[in-house]
Write a protein that holds these residues in place. Structure first.
Motif, PDB file in Angstrom:
ATOM      1  N   UNK A 141       0.835  -1.211   0.000  1.00  0.00           N
ATOM      2  CA  UNK A 141       0.000   0.000   0.000  1.00  0.00           C
ATOM      3  C   UNK A 141       0.865   1.254   0.000  1.00  0.00           C
ATOM      4  N   UNK A 142       2.059   1.113   0.614  1.00  0.00           N
ATOM      5  CA  UNK A 142       2.904   2.302   0.772  1.00  0.00           C
ATOM      6  C   UNK A 142       3.542   2.748  -0.548  1.00  0.00           C
ATOM      7  N   UNK A 143       3.560   1.893  -1.575  1.00  0.00           N
ATOM      8  CA  UNK A 143       4.100   2.330  -2.874  1.00  0.00           C
ATOM      9  C   UNK A 143       3.404   3.607  -3.304  1.00  0.00           C
ATOM     10  N   UNK A 144       2.105   3.630  -3.092  1.00  0.00           N
ATOM     11  CA  UNK A 144       1.354   4.803  -3.534  1.00  0.00           C
ATOM     12  C   UNK A 144       0.991   5.739  -2.380  1.00  0.00           C
ATOM     13  N   UNK A 145       0.853   5.172  -1.167  1.00  0.00           N
ATOM     14  CA  UNK A 145       0.356   6.003  -0.072  1.00  0.00           C
ATOM     15  C   UNK A 145       1.433   6.451   0.903  1.00  0.00           C
ATOM     16  N   UNK A 146       2.597   5.814   0.883  1.00  0.00           N
ATOM     17  CA  UNK A 146       3.659   6.177   1.827  1.00  0.00           C
ATOM     18  C   UNK A 146       4.229   7.546   1.507  1.00  0.00           C
ATOM     19  N   UNK A 147       4.351   8.371   2.526  1.00  0.00           N
ATOM     20  CA  UNK A 147       4.844   9.732   2.292  1.00  0.00           C
ATOM     21  C   UNK A 147       6.289   9.896   2.749  1.00  0.00           C
ATOM     22  N   UNK A 148       6.897   8.823   3.215  1.00  0.00           N
ATOM     23  CA  UNK A 148       8.280   8.936   3.676  1.00  0.00           C
ATOM     24  C   UNK A 148       9.159   7.992   2.867  1.00  0.00           C
ATOM     25  N   UNK A 149      10.286   8.491   2.391  1.00  0.00           N
ATOM     26  CA  UNK A 149      11.233   7.627   1.685  1.00  0.00           C
ATOM     27  C   UNK A 149      11.874   6.704   2.710  1.00  0.00           C
ATOM     28  N   UNK A 150      11.607   5.454   2.605  1.00  0.00           N
ATOM     29  CA  UNK A 150      12.215   4.519   3.552  1.00  0.00           C
ATOM     30  C   UNK A 150      12.430   3.196   2.852  1.00  0.00           C
ATOM     31  N   UNK A 151      13.614   2.645   3.023  1.00  0.00           N
ATOM     32  CA  UNK A 151      13.915   1.371   2.386  1.00  0.00           C
ATOM     33  C   UNK A 151      13.446   0.240   3.294  1.00  0.00           C
ATOM     34  N   UNK A 152      12.235  -0.226   3.044  1.00  0.00           N
ATOM     35  CA  UNK A 152      11.648  -1.241   3.925  1.00  0.00           C
ATOM     36  C   UNK A 152      12.396  -2.568   3.827  1.00  0.00           C
ATOM     37  N   UNK A 153      12.877  -2.926   2.656  1.00  0.00           N
ATOM     38  CA  UNK A 153      13.585  -4.199   2.488  1.00  0.00           C
ATOM     39  C   UNK A 153      14.758  -4.257   3.458  1.00  0.00           C
ATOM     40  N   UNK A 154      15.548  -3.178   3.428  1.00  0.00           N
ATOM     41  CA  UNK A 154      16.700  -3.124   4.343  1.00  0.00           C
ATOM     42  C   UNK A 154      16.227  -3.080   5.788  1.00  0.00           C
ATOM     43  N   UNK A 155      15.224  -2.261   6.032  1.00  0.00           N
ATOM     44  CA  UNK A 155      14.716  -2.086   7.395  1.00  0.00           C
ATOM     45  C   UNK A 155      14.294  -3.418   8.014  1.00  0.00           C
ATOM     46  N   UNK A 157      15.170  -6.448   7.056  1.00  0.00           N
ATOM     47  CA  UNK A 157      16.333  -7.338   7.177  1.00  0.00           C
ATOM     48  C   UNK A 157      17.122  -6.991   8.439  1.00  0.00           C
ATOM     49  N   UNK A 158      17.409  -5.686   8.600  1.00  0.00           N
ATOM     50  CA  UNK A 158      18.199  -5.253   9.755  1.00  0.00           C
ATOM     51  C   UNK A 158      17.449  -5.570  11.051  1.00  0.00           C
ATOM     52  N   UNK A 159      16.137  -5.312  11.025  1.00  0.00           N
ATOM     53  CA  UNK A 159      15.360  -5.550  12.233  1.00  0.00           C
ATOM     54  C   UNK A 159      15.399  -7.023  12.602  1.00  0.00           C
ATOM     55  N   UNK A 160      15.265  -7.847  11.572  1.00  0.00           N
ATOM     56  CA  UNK A 160      15.291  -9.294  11.816  1.00  0.00           C
ATOM     57  C   UNK A 160      16.625  -9.702  12.441  1.00  0.00           C
ATOM     58  N   UNK A 161      17.704  -9.138  11.893  1.00  0.00           N
ATOM     59  CA  UNK A 161      19.038  -9.508  12.383  1.00  0.00           C
ATOM     60  C   UNK A 161      19.237  -9.043  13.820  1.00  0.00           C
ATOM     61  N   UNK A 162      18.922  -7.773  14.085  1.00  0.00           N
ATOM     62  CA  UNK A 162      19.219  -7.224  15.420  1.00  0.00           C
ATOM     63  C   UNK A 162      18.245  -7.712  16.480  1.00  0.00           C
ATOM     64  N   UNK A 163      16.996  -7.908  16.129  1.00  0.00           N
ATOM     65  CA  UNK A 163      16.007  -8.239  17.148  1.00  0.00           C
ATOM     66  C   UNK A 163      16.205  -9.658  17.680  1.00  0.00           C
ATOM     67  N   UNK A 164      16.908 -10.506  16.898  1.00  0.00           N
ATOM     68  CA  UNK A 164      17.147 -11.865  17.357  1.00  0.00           C
ATOM     69  C   UNK A 164      18.379 -11.940  18.272  1.00  0.00           C
ATOM     70  N   UNK A 165      19.097 -10.829  18.356  1.00  0.00           N
ATOM     71  CA  UNK A 165      20.332 -10.810  19.148  1.00  0.00           C
ATOM     72  C   UNK A 165      19.989 -10.857  20.635  1.00  0.00           C
ATOM     73  N   UNK A 166      20.999 -11.272  21.446  1.00  0.00           N
ATOM     74  CA  UNK A 166      20.795 -11.261  22.884  1.00  0.00           C
ATOM     75  C   UNK A 166      21.473 -10.048  23.481  1.00  0.00           C
TER      76      UNK A 166
END
Lengths: 543, 222
Positions: A141-155, A157-166
């Protein structure tokens, strides 16, 4: 007698005076009908939203994937995806016409830019598809409605990597990333120029490649580039004219015109605003002005868009047959005077132009695009995309076009246009091998390829309808009404004052005029000679 | 050598006004019309169209007044065509004028125009100008042809007729202006069209049929 004289005098004097000294109308009454109608139709742009998405609970959850974001949207906007799934923006296919050919980027249609998407197997094309991460399963939905430039793919991926950390620090980083993701998700609104522009300004693989009247200069244009979109003018977003019903955005879809009837908002207050006439009416100029008489045959765009690509250059020619050359064994690019590539090993030779005068043709709103299933005549330039309509079509108007010329591969045996695979490991951009790229491409589309290919010259038209210039820059009457290289010099089948001459009248006419002139000159000379000789006689006689 | 001349009041104030107004309108129409035809750039195409349309309509209104004047004053009789003395007039312009012979058809209050003029002005006022007006109005209302049921018309044909009329008018203008120089002096005719007073030879007999009203007149000047 005297009264008659006075009457005649006053009639003539009035008519003379009124055109010698046209009275300036009082301020306010001066506005053309079309302008005041349009102003009324577009009054006060205020924030009409009754909702602040940053306060919605659904958007305050930890998002780990695009699909989760979409679910959050759909938890309120329950019908949105069902609506969107049916649109050309999602399907990339025009409604079928029963010919067995599938029109659309995801179908059999070809153009003479990047040629084809090979049924969406050319993965590079999917960068514009409104799904998550170039996949076709869930809408983003954000392709057309998102008003902020944000790289979700990277976001994600990074979240997945860091959130699993201890590690506590890494978890904090993960929390920050999640905050960024949520911020971006919460900043949603109706599509702005940037949302639409992300794809439509860059069609054909780069800024301004395809349209000529759509490029990144329209993200924040000034009034002189576009009177409607200008940030110092009306500041229209695309959707102001491309009005939307159930996620179907108004606009042309291949052979389906953007509007089938010419209705203004006065005729129908729920009509789409896609045509100029929707807001400006069919007689937009001041009463009695000649341009009002033109609207039945000449599209508004023909006069009001004098040139396109006025800020950024646009691609006018693309010769794929030159692709594949190497310099020192390596692919290379050449940058031309306009700062754009004039040669790329992977794409071939191209010509860019700025401030281009459109070419004009009768157009009823439909564009016929060739498919890989159409038989072509390779002996002459192939109209891969061509405008429909002619002078006899009551819905056709003289319309401005960008004509993109090029050379592209075709099947020499079957006389069909070929769709090579370009991106990916097997694509031409990687292998620089036409034969294999064409085989792969046609195999993806499950269509035959004889193995013998050549290059045809081709043309592809784009209607010019954006970049509407301010009134003082419109095309002057004499740019068309002239016999010398006028804008409409190539259109025939009708008489146009100033451009056309009817020789059977003009030639004898001028002969008559010159004959009369010679006649009186000779007669006058005769009188002069006979007079002076008489005088001479008289002076001789006198003494 | 020259016979004695006398002056008669030949052209009334309205006639003279009409003549010069019509001249101004025709010159303006020709100047703008030829620009619209793509011959040169003078006013600009758009102003030319506007001036041409406006002048055309103005002329139409003024012409209606002229027609009214013609019939209320009986002056229309001045334009009744005749072939009598036509040959003499032609002979005069082709031959006699070079020998300094007098005009075979002297002007009189009740016989302003010679047979050649009568024919020319009648064709102008009764044929050429109405054709120009009719084609001009059709040209002007081109956009409403469909709603008026004029679809069978072709703009090219209308434009061609209008242009043919224009050429005829230019030709008339050239010859007409030249003919003004054939009076007693080069500018005699022009002067009389300004002042109204025409200089004529004294004592030339005017035959009854030459008179516009077709009845005997009192001696000129009274």
């Amino acid at each position: 007698m005297r009264r008659l004289c006075l009457l005649a005098l006053s009639v003539c004097a009035c008519s003379l005076i009124s055109f010698i000294m046209p009275c300036p109308p009082a301020a306010g009454e001066d506005e053309a009908v079309g302008r005041s109608m349009a102003h009324q139709a577009t009054k006060s742009v205020r924030n009409w939203s009754t909702s602040d998405h940053s306060k919605h609970k659904a958007l305050h959850q930890a998002f780990e994937s695009g699909a989760q974001v979409t679910s959050a949207c759909l938890s309120c906007h329950s019908e949105a995806f069902d609506q969107f799934k049916e649109t050309i923006h999602w399907k990339w296919l025009a409604p079928q016409d029963g010919s067995g050919k599938k029109y659309g980027k995801a179908g059999d249609s070809v153009n003479n830019f990047c040629i084809s998407s090979n049924y969406l197997n050319d993965k590079k094309c999917l960068s514009c598809h409104p799904g998550w991460e170039g996949k076709k399963d869930t809408v983003n939905c954000l392709s057309c409605h998102g008003q902020q430039d944000y790289n979700f793919t990277e976001g994600f991926e990074d979240y997945a990597a860091f959130s699993r950390s201890k590690d506590q620090e890494e978890l904090e980083i993960a929390a920050d990333i999640q905050k960024d993701i949520q911020n971006a998700v919460q900043r949603v609104a109706r599509p702005g120029r940037k949302n639409c522009g992300k794809c439509h300004f860059y069609g054909g693989g780069g800024d301004g490649v395809k349209h000529g009247d759509l490029d990144s200069s329209l993200t924040a244009p000034n009034k002189s580039l576009d009177v409607h979109m200008g940030v110092d003018s009306q500041d229209f977003a695309c959707t102001r004219c491309h009005t939307t019903v159930n996620h179907h955005v108004a606009g042309r879809i291949y052979t389906i015109p953007a509007a089938t009837d010419r209705k203004s908002l006065i005729d129908n207050d729920l009509t789409s605003k896609i045509t100029c006439e929707s807001c400006h009416t069919a007689t937009p100029h001041k009463a009695g002005q000649k341009p009002n008489d033109h609207t039945d045959k000449v599209a508004c765009q023909s006069c009001h868009i004098p040139t396109f690509a006025r800020v950024n250059p646009t691609k006018m020619y693309w010769d794929w047959s030159q692709a594949g050359k190497l310099k020192d064994g390596k692919p290379y690019d050449v940058i031309g005077p306009l700062g754009k590539e004039t040669y790329m090993t992977i794409k071939g030779e191209m010509v860019w132009e700025k401030n281009v005068k459109p070419q004009y043709a009768w157009f009823n709103g439909s564009i016929k695009t060739l498919t890989t299933k159409d038989i072509i005549d390779p002996s002459q330039p192939v109209p891969v995309g061509r405008q429909m309509g002619d002078i006899h079509d009551p819905n056709a108007r003289i319309f401005p076009f960008k004509i993109h010329r090029g050379k592209q591969p075709y099947d020499k045996v079957r006389n069909t246009i070929l769709a090579p695979l370009l991106s990916g490991d097997d694509g031409f951009w990687n292998t620089l091998d036409w034969n294999s790229a064409l085989k792969k491409g046609m195999a993806h589309m499950d269509q035959p390829f004889s193995g013998e290919f050549g290059f045809i010259e081709s043309t592809y038209v784009y209607p010019i309808t954006h970049m509407v210039a301010p009134g003082e820059n419109v095309v002057k009457c004499v740019e068309c009404h002239t016999g010398k290289n006028g804008r409409l010099a190539n259109l025939s089948g009708f008489y146009m004052p100033g451009r056309d001459r009817f020789k059977p009248v003009d030639i004898p006419g001028w002969a008559l005029v010159i004959g009369s002139l010679l006649g009186v000159l000779l007669h006058g000379a005769g009188r002069l000679i006979s007079n002076s000789s008489k005088k001479e006689e008289e002076t001789i006689d006198e003494p | 050598m020259n016979p004695k001349t006398t002056k008669i009041y030949l052209y009334t104030r309205y006639e003279r006004f009409w003549h010069w107004l019509q001249m101004a309108l025709i010159v303006l129409l020709l100047a703008t019309g030829l620009e619209i035809h793509g011959l040169y750039s003078l006013f600009g195409f758009e102003p030319s169209v506007e001036i041409h349309n406006f002048t055309g309509i103005g002329w139409l209104m003024a012409f209606a007044v002229f027609v009214f004047w013609l019939f209320t004053t009986g002056e229309w009789r001045q334009y009744i065509p005749t072939t009598r003395k036509m040959l003499e007039v032609i002979k005069y312009y082709a031959h006699g004028i070079f020998l300094g012979q007098p005009h075979p058809y002297p002007k009189r209050k009740l016989a302003k125009h010679n047979p050649l003029q009568r024919l020319t002005y009648l064709s102008l006022a009764a044929f050429l100008l109405p054709v120009q007006m009719a084609t001009g109005i059709l040209y002007w209302t081109y956009n409403s042809w469909t709603s008026r049921g004029f679809d069978f018309l072709s703009l090219q044909v209308i434009a061609a007729i209008h242009m043919a009329g224009a050429f005829a008018l230019i030709s008339f203008l050239i010859i007409h202006v030249y003919m003004t120089t054939t009076g007693h002096s080069l500018f005699a005719h022009i002067k009389s069209m300004i002042t109204g007073w025409e200089e004529i030879d004294e004592g030339v007999k005017i035959e009854d049929w030459e008179r516009a009203r077709g009845k005997p007149t009192q001696p000129s000047g009274t």
